[in-house]
Motif scaffolding. Structure first.
Motif, PDB file in Angstrom:
ATOM      1  N   VAL A  46     -16.074  42.742   6.183  1.00 14.06           N
ATOM      2  CA  VAL A  46     -15.782  43.391   7.521  1.00 14.06           C
ATOM      3  C   VAL A  46     -14.211  43.832   7.879  1.00 14.06           C
ATOM      4  CG1 VAL A  46     -15.890  42.826  10.055  1.00 14.06           C
ATOM      5  CG2 VAL A  46     -17.872  42.629   8.872  1.00 14.06           C
ATOM      6  N   PHE A  47     -13.495  42.754   7.193  1.00 18.00           N
ATOM      7  CA  PHE A  47     -11.964  42.929   7.559  1.00 18.00           C
ATOM      8  C   PHE A  47     -11.437  44.142   6.274  1.00 18.00           C
ATOM      9  CE2 PHE A  47     -11.810  38.405   9.342  1.00 18.00           C
ATOM     10  CZ  PHE A  47     -12.148  38.953  10.484  1.00 18.00           C
ATOM     11  N   GLY A  48     -12.049  44.452   5.459  1.00 20.52           N
ATOM     12  CA  GLY A  48     -11.515  45.473   4.467  1.00 20.52           C
ATOM     13  C   GLY A  48     -10.949  44.652   3.300  1.00 20.52           C
ATOM     14  N   LEU A  49     -11.385  43.252   2.969  1.00 18.52           N
ATOM     15  CA  LEU A  49     -10.421  42.669   1.887  1.00 18.52           C
ATOM     16  C   LEU A  49     -11.296  42.393   0.649  1.00 18.52           C
ATOM     17  CD1 LEU A  49      -9.248  40.058   4.477  1.00 18.52           C
ATOM     18  CD2 LEU A  49      -7.888  41.803   3.526  1.00 18.52           C
ATOM     19  N   ARG A  50     -12.291  43.043   0.679  1.00 22.31           N
ATOM     20  CA  ARG A  50     -13.333  42.997  -0.614  1.00 22.31           C
ATOM     21  C   ARG A  50     -13.375  44.200  -1.470  1.00 22.31           C
ATOM     22  NH1 ARG A  50     -19.351  41.620  -0.847  1.00 22.31           N
ATOM     23  NH2 ARG A  50     -19.187  39.697  -2.207  1.00 22.31           N
ATOM     24  N   GLY A  51     -13.241  43.885  -2.918  1.00 23.76           N
ATOM     25  CA  GLY A  51     -13.390  44.913  -3.748  1.00 23.76           C
ATOM     26  C   GLY A  51     -13.025  44.332  -5.009  1.00 23.76           C
ATOM     27  N   GLU A  52     -13.287  45.221  -6.090  1.00 32.33           N
ATOM     28  CA  GLU A  52     -12.828  44.666  -7.542  1.00 32.33           C
ATOM     29  C   GLU A  52     -11.584  44.420  -7.754  1.00 32.33           C
ATOM     30  OE1 GLU A  52     -14.773  45.142 -10.644  1.00 32.33           O
ATOM     31  OE2 GLU A  52     -16.542  44.958  -9.175  1.00 32.33           O
ATOM     32  N   HIS A  53     -10.702  45.101  -6.993  1.00 30.65           N
ATOM     33  CA  HIS A  53      -9.234  44.718  -7.177  1.00 30.65           C
ATOM     34  C   HIS A  53      -8.669  43.133  -6.750  1.00 30.65           C
ATOM     35  CE1 HIS A  53      -9.750  45.537  -3.183  1.00 30.65           C
ATOM     36  NE2 HIS A  53      -8.437  44.995  -2.864  1.00 30.65           N
ATOM     37  N   THR A  54      -9.666  42.600  -5.829  1.00 25.44           N
ATOM     38  CA  THR A  54      -9.145  41.346  -5.740  1.00 25.44           C
ATOM     39  C   THR A  54      -9.186  40.123  -6.907  1.00 25.44           C
ATOM     40  OG1 THR A  54     -11.362  40.814  -5.038  1.00 25.44           O
ATOM     41  CG2 THR A  54     -10.068  41.736  -3.335  1.00 25.44           C
ATOM     42  N   GLN A  55      -9.998  40.788  -7.784  1.00 28.08           N
ATOM     43  CA  GLN A  55     -10.242  39.802  -9.228  1.00 28.08           C
ATOM     44  C   GLN A  55      -8.768  39.675  -9.654  1.00 28.08           C
ATOM     45  OE1 GLN A  55     -12.698  37.931 -10.623  1.00 28.08           O
ATOM     46  NE2 GLN A  55     -13.798  38.712  -8.682  1.00 28.08           N
ATOM     47  N   GLY A  56      -7.746  40.589  -9.338  1.00 37.14           N
ATOM     48  CA  GLY A  56      -6.451  40.214  -9.727  1.00 37.14           C
ATOM     49  C   GLY A  56      -5.348  39.926  -8.770  1.00 37.14           C
ATOM     50  N   GLN A  57      -5.878  39.590  -7.658  1.00 37.02           N
ATOM     51  CA  GLN A  57      -5.020  39.156  -6.516  1.00 37.02           C
ATOM     52  C   GLN A  57      -4.965  37.499  -6.357  1.00 37.02           C
ATOM     53  OE1 GLN A  57      -6.421  41.340  -2.964  1.00 37.02           O
ATOM     54  NE2 GLN A  57      -4.877  42.971  -3.768  1.00 37.02           N
ATOM     55  N   THR A  58      -4.227  37.249  -5.438  1.00 37.39           N
ATOM     56  CA  THR A  58      -4.080  35.778  -5.089  1.00 37.39           C
ATOM     57  C   THR A  58      -4.094  35.447  -3.742  1.00 37.39           C
ATOM     58  OG1 THR A  58      -2.545  35.313  -6.825  1.00 37.39           O
ATOM     59  CG2 THR A  58      -2.605  33.662  -4.850  1.00 37.39           C
ATOM     60  N   LEU A  59      -5.227  34.642  -3.141  1.00 36.01           N
ATOM     61  CA  LEU A  59      -5.354  34.411  -1.585  1.00 36.01           C
ATOM     62  C   LEU A  59      -4.766  32.879  -1.522  1.00 36.01           C
ATOM     63  CD1 LEU A  59      -8.433  35.095   0.590  1.00 36.01           C
ATOM     64  CD2 LEU A  59      -7.970  32.716  -0.108  1.00 36.01           C
TER      65      LEU A  59
END
Ligand SMILES: C[S@@+](CC[C@H](N)C(=O)[O-])C[C@H]1O[C@@H](n2cnc3c(N)ncnc32)[C@H](O)[C@@H]1O
Length: 262
Positions: A46-59
């Motif tokens: 819903v917040f537009g924070l999901r996708g393939e690219h997040t596998q390379g991201q830090t939360l």
């Protein structure tokens, strides 16, 4: 108690209600984590924070508790930093993610002073916090929100959950103060911390209106959205108002992008 108990299942049965308000003698850690597994993808989507690219991201998750949502975050993001005030919860969080998430992606960080994050500026992609800032004093909540913005890189996102002001605060906030004072009374205090109804009152610490957060932080943010339940009457200035049925009617979320410094 979370440190004294033997297994994660015991922790959830005894103190799981601390995190998701669900009680029961037969609860399991797996069921507890399943609630986070449902919520995390929903909010990220819903917040537009999901996708393939997040596998390379830090939360960074501010107020991870014993890892109810952290397991799902480690599946969605390449690297996760779970932060909490309570070192015992962080140890349990590590254990929970070891069972149900990708523990090799997890790092924990104790929020020693309750208001600052001991990591470098602009070092993560997303800062997320759920049902935590309402349990902090107003000053600590505003400091942690500012810290979330500081540690996210320009162009990265923050998704921070708050509880907004409501008419029943007239009773709830003073009742919370009384319960927290009770915690300091010898013998009675220890008993009170284990009573669910009393503790829920004791947690009633702060309420913030979106303007109180976007006022100081707005200049460092772009694409500011305030998400509420469709039935909420809360309105914010200088932000796009958005609604999602999954938002608790008493809560609101600040979802925004961190601006590139001029
Ligand atoms: C209600 S729990 C929510 C945990 C998790 N976000 C979830 O939804 O399951 C709130 C958590 O925030 C932590 N917390 C409270 N104040 C904090 C602070 N000032 N800094 C970091 N963590 C804090 C508590 O220790 C607790 O683990």
């Amino acid at each position: 108690m979370s440190e004294q108990l033997d297994s994660g299942d015991d922790v959830v049965r005894s103190t799981g209600w601390v995190f998701n308000n669900v009680g029961g003698r037969n609860l399991t850690l797996a069921e507890f984590v399943a609630t986070g597994d449902d919520e995390v993808p929903a909010y990220l989507e819903v917040f537009g924070l999901r996708g393939e690219h997040t596998q390379g991201q830090t939360l960074i998750e501010i107020g991870s508790g014993i890892g109810r949502m952290t397991c799902a975050f480690t599946r969605e993001f390449g690297s996760v930093i779970a932060c909490d005030l309570d070192q015992g919860f962080l140890e349990r969080c590590y254990e929970t993610v070891g069972k149900f998430g990708k523990v090799e992606r997890l790092r924990t960080l104790e929020v020693v002073d309750g208001r600052s994050l001991n990591i470098a500026a602009a070092s993560v992609d997303v800062a997320f916090s759920y049902i935590t800032l309402q349990h902090c004093t107003v000053d600590d909540a505003l400091d942690l929100a500012a810290e979330a913005v500081r540690v996210v890189r320009p162009g990265g996102r923050v998704a921070l959950n708050f509880r907004g002001p409501a008419p029943n605060d007239i009773l709830l906030i003073p009742a919370g103060k009384i319960v927290r004072a009770l915690y300091h009374v010898p013998l009675v205090g220890g008993w009170a911390t284990r009573r669910r109804a009393l503790t829920r009152l004791g947690w009633q610490v702060s309420r913030l209106h979106p303007d109180e957060v976007t006022g100081p932080l707005g200049p460092q943010l772009t694409d500011i959205q305030i998400w509420t339940n469709p039935n909420s009457r809360l309105r914010a200035h200088g932000a796009e108002m958005r609604t999602f049925e999954g938002v608790n009617p008493a809560h609101w979320w600040l979802v925004a992008r961190v601006a590139t410094p001029a």
